[in-house]
Design a protein around this motif. Structure first.
Motif, PDB file in Angstrom:
ATOM      1  N   LEU A   1      -9.427   1.320   0.284  1.00  0.00           N
ATOM      2  CA  LEU A   1      -9.169   0.041  -0.393  1.00  0.00           C
ATOM      3  C   LEU A   1     -10.335  -0.381  -1.274  1.00  0.00           C
TER       4      LEU A   1
ATOM      5  N   ASP B   1      -7.392  -3.447  -5.460  1.00  0.00           N
ATOM      6  CA  ASP B   1      -6.140  -3.256  -4.737  1.00  0.00           C
ATOM      7  C   ASP B   1      -5.682  -4.570  -4.089  1.00  0.00           C
TER       8      ASP B   1
ATOM      9  N   VAL C   1      -6.029   2.588   3.868  1.00  0.00           N
ATOM     10  CA  VAL C   1      -6.801   1.366   4.097  1.00  0.00           C
ATOM     11  C   VAL C   1      -8.287   1.637   3.878  1.00  0.00           C
TER      12      VAL C   1
ATOM     13  N   LEU D   1       0.831  -1.206   0.000  1.00  0.00           N
ATOM     14  CA  LEU D   1       0.000   0.000   0.000  1.00  0.00           C
ATOM     15  C   LEU D   1       0.866   1.257   0.000  1.00  0.00           C
TER      16      LEU D   1
END
Length: 310
Positions: free
Chosen positions: A59, A63, A56, A43
């Motif tokens: 996401l 991904d 996050v 990431l």
């Protein structure tokens, strides 16, 4: 870990949760930690900065798929990839329960398919020789220990038991003195009746006669050198030594003896459902996979038995 402070703190809470509430083993915790570090690093590389909770939160399924594809390109196998996905799922769902992120991207992700791996059966002569204590006569071990190991291996091959089932037998359940059937407690606490051939009974009887320890009826049949319950690792080590003596590959494990039991029965025309019962499998499909039943063999049985075949 290549992560911003907020994500580092959140993942530290997740790790504590795994250790204290889930009580995962240290090795599992280490593996999960490696997996999530790789995911966070992925990431961060995409973001061009240490990954944060905000990354996050954004996401998407694409991904996660990209992360999985990248790991696959690095050459990891399906099982390792499955564990990596399990690690990511665990972390994201924990963060979601804490109200920190939305883990809905996971719902569109499927794990990799795992191939069916099977232990290779031994030849019948080799399987029989493994249960012969004379094969290890040159070792500096007491005779009763060599006879004990041979008796356990005889149960694995002669009765198709799992090593835990053989070592779980109590003295009162020993197939000696004319007792030709044993009651085995398998997975999930399920019991099954398994017939015992004379060669196996003789091997167990020899061990009982030579064991230097008192064997009360309700206590374990097989004992370690100091008198406690026999550890499965001892049988695994014995198998390793026997492999060397016979020049067998590393696939010749205690579990391979159970596989050999089923395979040899099938090769001699044994009924698949009877073998299923002997192995203690819940479904016939498990037995078919376990014994490597091939299509041509099943087709031959069909053509021979079905009234309208041919």
């Amino acid at each position: 870990m290549y992560a911003a402070p907020d994500l580092q703190a959140a993942l530290a809470s997740w790790a504590r949760h795994l250790a204290s509430e889930r009580r995962l083993s240290p090795k599992t915790l280490e593996a999960y930690g490696r997996d999530i570090s790789q995911f966070v690093g992925f990431l961060g590389e995409r973001a061009g900065a240490p990954a944060a909770l905000a990354d996050v939160k954004r996401l998407r399924p694409a991904d996660i798929r990209a992360f999985m594809a990248g790991r696959r390109a690095e050459g990891i196998g399906s099982r390792s990839l499955m564990r990596a996905l399990a690690s990511v799922r665990s972390a994201l769902r924990f963060l979601e329960r804490e109200g920190l992120v939305d883990a809905s991207a996971l719902s569109a992700i499927r794990g990799p398919k795992l191939g069916k791996s099977l232990p290779k059966p031994l030849s019948a002569p080799n399987a029989r020789r493994l249960a012969d204590p004379d094969l290890r006569a040159g070792e500096e071990r007491e005779t009763w220990v060599l006879v004990r190991d041979a008796a356990v291996l005889a149960l694995l091959y002669g009765c198709g038991l799992r090593i835990s089932e053989a070592l779980g037998l109590k003295r009162s359940e020993a197939p000696v003195g004319g007792q030709d059937v044993i009651t085995v407690t398998g997975k999930g606490g399920k019991t099954r009746m398994v017939p015992v051939i004379p060669a196996v009974s003789a091997a167990v009887a020899e061990y009982v006669a030579l064991c230097p320890y008192t064997l009360p009826p309700s206590e374990p049949l097989f004992r370690g050198q100091k008198g406690g319950p026999l550890n499965p690792r001892i049988i695994q080590l014995a198998m390793e030594r026997l492999r060397g003596a016979l020049g067998l590959p590393e696939t010749a494990t205690p579990h391979a003896l159970r596989h050999s039991f089923a395979t040899h029965l099938l090769a001699r025309g044994g009924d698949l459902r009877a073998i299923q019962d002997l192995l203690g499998h819940a479904s016939l499909s498990t037995t078919q996979i376990y014994t490597e039943v091939d299509t041509s063999r099943l087709l031959a049985a069909y053509n021979a038995a079905h009234p309208r075949a041919g």
